[in-house]
Scaffold this active site. Structure first.
Site, short mmCIF file in Angstrom:
data_model
loop_
_atom_site.label_atom_id
_atom_site.label_comp_id
_atom_site.label_asym_id
_atom_site.label_seq_id
_atom_site.Cartn_x
_atom_site.Cartn_y
_atom_site.Cartn_z
N GLU A 288 0.83 -1.21 0.00
CA GLU A 288 0.00 0.00 0.00
C GLU A 288 0.85 1.25 0.00
O GLU A 288 0.61 2.19 -0.77
CB GLU A 288 -0.93 -0.01 1.20
N ASP A 292 0.94 4.09 -2.93
CA ASP A 292 0.53 5.47 -2.68
C ASP A 292 1.63 6.47 -3.02
O ASP A 292 1.35 7.56 -3.55
CB ASP A 292 0.12 5.63 -1.21
N SER A 485 -7.63 1.95 -3.53
CA SER A 485 -6.32 2.42 -3.06
C SER A 485 -5.47 2.92 -4.22
O SER A 485 -4.54 3.70 -4.02
CB SER A 485 -5.57 1.29 -2.36
N ASP A 528 -18.42 10.76 -17.81
CA ASP A 528 -19.42 9.90 -17.17
C ASP A 528 -19.12 8.43 -17.46
O ASP A 528 -18.80 8.06 -18.59
CB ASP A 528 -20.81 10.27 -17.70
N GLY A 547 -25.02 10.22 -15.45
CA GLY A 547 -24.93 11.14 -14.33
C GLY A 547 -24.27 10.49 -13.13
O GLY A 547 -23.59 9.47 -13.24
N ASP A 549 -23.61 8.24 -9.94
CA ASP A 549 -24.09 6.95 -9.44
C ASP A 549 -23.20 6.50 -8.29
O ASP A 549 -22.06 6.96 -8.15
CB ASP A 549 -24.10 5.90 -10.56
#
Length: 568
Positions: A288, A292, A485, A528, A547, A549
């Site tokens: 992780e 990152d 992540s 979108d 749109g 969701d």
């Protein structure tokens, strides 16, 4: 590493018996989360390190100030508050400080202030003292998946005359699960598909991006510039928890391979709290943490990046989540963007704790920091896939003062990643900035999943980015990972690059993003995503659609359109 209540047992000193007060039940938890099992009464000599939250002074005023500086059509847009101005809103009223201090003093309890505004105090008392102080029965609970032991209660009381002065005592009825580490599967690259350096000037998306996402794929897909940032004061912070360490040698290899146009020595700075560290033995590198830092340093070209390592010596009952925000609130030059790829399931937190944590994000946002959280990887079942009877919202994504990031897959066109967590909060009501687009979505789906979620709750995620087949280097090996992540640091990097251009033009940083994102101008800067869904709880979850969701939010970024939308 497990985050638990650290306890120290020793003989209890004699305490004077204070005058009895009329007590009133303050918090009750009716159900213990299924992952916890009660073991028995807590030993009376076990020391508890508790935090006492005082009622904050003027949170409605702070929220109004935040929205004023974050809403594009406001005359105060961009005029972020100073540290002192925020603390003036948050600081408890003098009468609250006096009332709570007197109560603790009459019980011979020493309190220490642990927040810049003075709204949090910490106390250390044995179970026997806490039981009488709070009319509570403390028990030991075993978190069965990890074996970690917690001391908690299912209810407690406070003096009736402290109502309106004392907000809550923590952690008492909160059952936040200990972090076990992000569930990221690292898939090593095969010998026959060794990653290759890409041409960062390519005008078309390389065919390899269909199966392998790299920084150059993101530059081509979203129009992210490769030129270096120029403003040294514009910072991007990456949260690190649970002994996930970011390795500089792996970053060097990553940059040499995927960003050969920038110096491979480019790196990040380090801040630590709660005993955090960042050892550079390559065997201690974290998947992780590497992800990152590689997708911030490697995407937000030239933006100063700081890795904030939160250690295990935290006693906030939230694995350091509250500590890191209080740490940043104590700084005078806090980062302009904060990205975090960790979270909880919302039901693990009681409402007062969730609200207080959310208010802390509000404070940082009012000062001009954009706060981004991964929405989670369990579809509608929470942060990770698990059995459930009703949909499980995630936290902090459910907080209306952070930006929640979902995930997409594929490139032609992008579709919703099936693991992308999304849904509706059971604690926080829907904020006005998203009312129109969320109501439109609910009208579209009709009675789908009726009774499984709170139709009036804060809806998430807000936006999305690529989250599958993302290439990283881990302990010198190339491979792929997937999850929100991945998408969160990618989006944070885009915001940091926009902030750099704004700063170069003499303009303020974007700060709290959501009112801008949901404006007509903001929405138009996202592509979108209309295909896919996020299954869980023995359902197909929510469908993506035209749109907003609750799988991909407003969609994925278009950097050129975002530049225009923010006035560049």
């Amino acid at each position: 590493m497990h985050f638990v209540f650290w306890v120290v047992c020793f003989a209890v000193a004699a305490y004077g018996k204070p005058e009895a007060r009329s007590m009133q039940v303050h918090s009750v938890r009716k159900v213990v989360p299924p992952s916890f099992r009660e073991v028995g009464p807590a030993p009376p000599n076990t020391m508890l390190h508790l935090r006492v939250a005082l009622v904050q002074g003027n949170i409605p005023g702070l929220e109004k100030a935040l929205l004023d500086v974050s809403t594009p059509d406001s005359p105060l847009y961009g005029q972020h508050l100073s540290k002192e101005e925020v603390e003036a809103f948050v600081a408890p009223k003098p009468e609250s400080v006096t009332a709570v201090s007197d109560w603790l003093e009459e019980n011979n309890i020493k309190a220490t202030k642990v927040s810049p505004a003075g709204d949090w105090l910490t106390i250390s008392i044995p179970v026997s003292k806490a039981s009488s102080l709070l009319n509570a029965e403390f028990s030991v609970f075993n978190h069965t998946p990890t074996g970690s032991m917690f001391v908690r209660t299912l209810s407690y009381s406070i003096p009736a005359d402290l109502q309106g002065h004392l907000d809550f005592v923590h952690p008492t009825t909160t059952f936040a699960q200990p972090f076990q580490g992000p569930v990221l599967d690292f898939v090593p690259a095969s010998i026959h598909r060794r990653p290759r350096a890409s041409n960062p000037t390519s005008e078309t998306i390389p065919a390899s991006c269909a199966s392998q996402i790299t920084p150059v794929c993101l530059q081509d897909l979203y129009g992210i510039p490769s030129g270096a940032a120029t403003v040294a004061e514009n910072k991007l912070a990456v949260s690190g928890f649970i002994e996930q360490f970011a390795n500089q040698q792996d970053l060097n290899t990553f940059l040499q391979t995927f960003r050969p146009d920038i110096p491979p020595s480019t790196t990040f700075s380090l801040q630590t709290l709660d005993g955090g560290q960042n050892p550079q033995d390559q065997t201690q590198a974290g998947i992780e943490a590497n992800l990152d830092t590689q997708y911030t340093v490697g995407v937000a070209t030239g933006v100063p990046t700081v890795f904030i390592s939160v250690g295990g010596d935290n006693q906030d009952g939230l694995s350091g989540f509250l500590d890191i925000i209080q740490f940043l609130l104590g700084e005078t030059d806090q980062p302009q963007v904060l990205t975090t790829s960790y979270g909880f399931n919302e039901p693990e937190l009681d409402a007062p704790t969730a609200n207080n944590l959310c208010t802390a994000y509000m404070q940082l946002g009012a000062r001009g920091t954009s706060i981004l959280f991964s929405s989670g990887d369990g579809g509608v079942s929470g942060t990770q896939a698990e059995e459930c009877d009703i949909f499980v919202p995630t936290m902090p994504s459910a907080c209306p003062f952070v930006t929640s990031v979902g995930a997409t897959a594929s490139i032609g066109p992008e579709v919703a990643a099936s693991f992308s967590s999304g849904g509706f909060s059971d604690i926080f009501p829907r904020p006005s900035y998203q009312e129109d687009v969320v109501s439109a979505y609910l009208d579209t789906i009709g009675d789908l999943n009726d009774g499984l979620f709170n139709r009036s709750g804060r809806a998430f995620p807000d936006i999305s980015a690529q989250g599958e087949n993302v290439e990283i280097v881990f302990q010198s090996e190339f491979g792929e990972v997937a999850g929100t992540s991945c998408s969160t640091p990618i989006m944070a990097s885009i915001i940091a690059l926009l902030n750099d251009e704004l700063a170069a033009a003499g303009k303020p940083p974007l700060g709290f993003l959501n009112p801008f994102l949901y404006s007509a101008t903001g929405r138009a800067a996202f592509t979108d995503v209309t295909s896919g869904n996020n299954p869980g709880c023995d359902t197909d979850g929510f469908p993506a659609g035209t749109g907003w969701d609750p799988v991909t939010g407003l969609g994925t970024p278009n950097f050129a359109a975002l530049r225009t939308a923010v006035g560049l």
